[in-house]
Write a protein that holds these residues in place. Structure first.
Motif, PDB file in Angstrom:
ATOM      1  N   UNK A 250      10.624  43.454  60.494  1.00  0.00           N
ATOM      2  CA  UNK A 250      11.603  42.818  61.377  1.00  0.00           C
ATOM      3  C   UNK A 250      12.902  43.611  61.402  1.00  0.00           C
ATOM      4  N   UNK A 251      13.365  44.030  60.218  1.00  0.00           N
ATOM      5  CA  UNK A 251      14.634  44.761  60.146  1.00  0.00           C
ATOM      6  C   UNK A 251      14.573  46.069  60.918  1.00  0.00           C
ATOM      7  N   UNK A 252      13.489  46.821  60.755  1.00  0.00           N
ATOM      8  CA  UNK A 252      13.406  48.123  61.414  1.00  0.00           C
ATOM      9  C   UNK A 252      13.248  47.985  62.917  1.00  0.00           C
ATOM     10  N   UNK A 253      12.558  46.949  63.367  1.00  0.00           N
ATOM     11  CA  UNK A 253      12.419  46.749  64.808  1.00  0.00           C
ATOM     12  C   UNK A 253      13.774  46.418  65.426  1.00  0.00           C
ATOM     13  N   UNK A 254      14.549  45.553  64.781  1.00  0.00           N
ATOM     14  CA  UNK A 254      15.832  45.137  65.344  1.00  0.00           C
ATOM     15  C   UNK A 254      16.869  46.258  65.257  1.00  0.00           C
ATOM     16  N   UNK A 255      16.884  47.004  64.163  1.00  0.00           N
ATOM     17  CA  UNK A 255      17.884  48.076  64.036  1.00  0.00           C
ATOM     18  C   UNK A 255      17.599  49.259  64.952  1.00  0.00           C
ATOM     19  N   UNK A 256      16.343  49.430  65.361  1.00  0.00           N
ATOM     20  CA  UNK A 256      16.030  50.556  66.247  1.00  0.00           C
ATOM     21  C   UNK A 256      16.214  50.206  67.723  1.00  0.00           C
ATOM     22  N   UNK A 257      16.584  48.975  68.018  1.00  0.00           N
ATOM     23  CA  UNK A 257      16.818  48.603  69.401  1.00  0.00           C
ATOM     24  C   UNK A 257      18.049  49.329  69.949  1.00  0.00           C
ATOM     25  N   UNK A 258      18.095  49.448  71.247  1.00  0.00           N
ATOM     26  CA  UNK A 258      19.247  50.067  71.901  1.00  0.00           C
ATOM     27  C   UNK A 258      20.313  48.997  72.129  1.00  0.00           C
TER      28      UNK A 258
END
Length: 475
Positions: free
Chosen positions: A56-64
């Protein structure tokens, strides 16, 4: 004359609290600081829970993450220069903090584990490359910006300050290093919560439903490890004379008994293993003291591996992340995994939306008000797509529609497909460049030339039908 509305608030949310402590959780082990310690152990020690939170953390932090300007619907989507300038200012403040936005975002996501995340907003004057941290900035325009948004750790919560109407006023924090107490008002803070039910300041951890399977899984793993160790080492059994076990044993005999008990319960198979026992025999030549390791034979009645897998699946199901277990037990299909990921992506999108809404509702208007800007035309923080796009399916879908004549490509569609595929935007003048209409039967395409034979045949046909005048005929 219009009737005056009654502005008084009569009821309450029903939040159970006393003295600044919330008692909404019915399990005492999950309340307050004790509950924070349990949730931290779940997140840090369990690999299944850790992998779910990491995903979850990596998906949200990689968002634009970007700041879009205010748009006025009455202006046909036109954005004024002032609105663009305001959006650029907020975006510059977002990337001008002492901690990066990704680092700040990761701390905000601790609300997933603990149910809430409390952040103090620290401001600064943007005075360029100054040694004073309250003035140091990449910009030198003299405006007020965000210096940082540090977390106030959940384990340091002492109590909440809640007014009579249930409104959250402040967090009272106890510093574990100095023992000092600090009151952090809500007007200077941001409160992120996974759930705002009953306006509970502590929210609800997404690991709450995973607590029971995690508890049983941990206990079974501990018993399994002890059982394996005992099977490898053997069950230690010590033999002593009966008088050492009687209630009339002398102090010396009790001391020997306690020493042997310590030996039996501390036997482990390692490089330092070894036991020293007294070589004492009775009159018949039998040993008075003896120690043996008994091994248990036969298979176990329960397959602990399947039991642990069941609890892993239940924990992952509690936050819709059971797709990470597909293939680990040689079951699960691609279609099933795709559908599960779509549902999980929706939940991750709601988490990102929650963070953006708190920033847009509180952080941005406060900062604009400090700089004397119009908060009615405040820009807003937004983010890119969370869901995964299968380009094979999209291309197959578009191809089939195009071949059937249902879909007519245009600049907007091309821009959308390019954005989905991560391709650079197209360079066009905005005119439609769709597929030309199919010519009717007997109708030539523009620019198509007829052959001489076709022209002669058409002339003879027109003459025969009387539609073409002959040479020398009069009108």
């Amino acid at each position: 004359m219009a009737e005056r509305p009654d502005l008084t608030e009569l009821g309450s949310t029903g939040l159970r609290r006393s003295g600044g402590t919330v008692y909404e959780e019915f399990l005492t082990n999950l309340r307050g600081i004790r509950g924070a310690k349990v949730y931290r152990e779940m997140a840090d020690n369990d690999p299944t829970i850790g992998s779910m939170l990491f995903a979850i953390e990596k998906v949200i932090t990689r968002l634009e993450w970007r700041v879009d300007p205010y748009t006025d619907d009455s202006a046909d989507g036109e954005i004024s220069p002032d609105d663009k300038e305001n959006a650029a200012f907020i975006d510059s403040c977002l990337h001008d903090m002492s901690d990066s936005w990704d680092s700040t975002l990761s701390q905000m996501l601790s609300m997933l584990v603990f149910g809430f995340s409390y952040h103090e907003i620290v401001y600064k004057y943007r005075k360029g490359d100054s040694k004073d941290p309250t003035k140091k900035s990449k910009h030198n325009d003299g405006k007020i910006g965000w210096r940082k948004m540090p977390i106030r750790a959940q384990e340091t919560l002492f109590r909440w300050e809640i007014d009579a109407d249930g409104g959250i006023q402040a967090m009272v924090q106890t510093d574990p290093s100095t023992g000092g107490t600090y009151i952090i008002p809500i007007e200077k803070s941001l409160l992120f919560r996974t759930s705002s039910q009953k306006n509970n300041p502590e929210g609800r951890s997404i690991l709450r439903n995973a607590y029971r399977p995690w508890y049983f899984k941990r206990r079974i793993e501990e018993i399994e490890a002890i059982g394996i160790e005992r099977d490898l080492a053997g069950l230690p059994v010590a033999y002593l004379p009966p008088e050492y076990l009687s209630s009339t044993a002398s102090p010396e005999q009790v001391s020997v008994l306690n020493a042997i008990k310590e030996i039996v319960t501390s036997i482990k198979r390692n490089e330092q293993e070894g036991i020293v026992m007294p070589a004492m025999y009775d009159d018949a030549g039998h040993k008075m003291f003896d120690l043996q390791l008994l091994s248990s034979g036969g298979a176990r009645q329960f397959d602990t591996d399947k039991v642990i897998q069941r609890y892993d699946q239940r924990m992952s199901m509690s936050i819709l992340a059971d797709f990470i277990l597909l293939g680990s037990d040689r079951v699960g299909s691609y279609a099933l995994g795709t559908s599960k990921m779509d549902l999980w992506s929706m939940s991750v999108d709601s988490i990102a939306k929650n963070i953006a809404e708190v920033i847009n509702q509180y952080a941005i208007p406060r900062l604009m008000k400090l700089n004397g800007m119009d908060i009615a035309r405040a820009p807003y923080l937004t983010y890119g797509e969370v869901s995964h796009v299968d380009l094979t399916e999209i291309s197959d879908f578009v191809t089939k529609l195009s071949q059937a004549g249902v879909l007519m490509p245009d600049p907007k569609l091309e821009d959308y497909l390019r954005e989905l595929a991560g391709l650079p935007p197209a360079e066009h003048d905005g005119q439609s460049f769709g597929m030309p209409p199919m010519p009717e039967q007997g109708q030539m395409e523009p620019g198509e030339m007829e052959s001489p034979e076709e022209e002669m045949e058409e002339e003879e046909l027109e003459v025969a039908e009387g539609t073409e005048p002959l040479d020398g005929d009069l009108d």
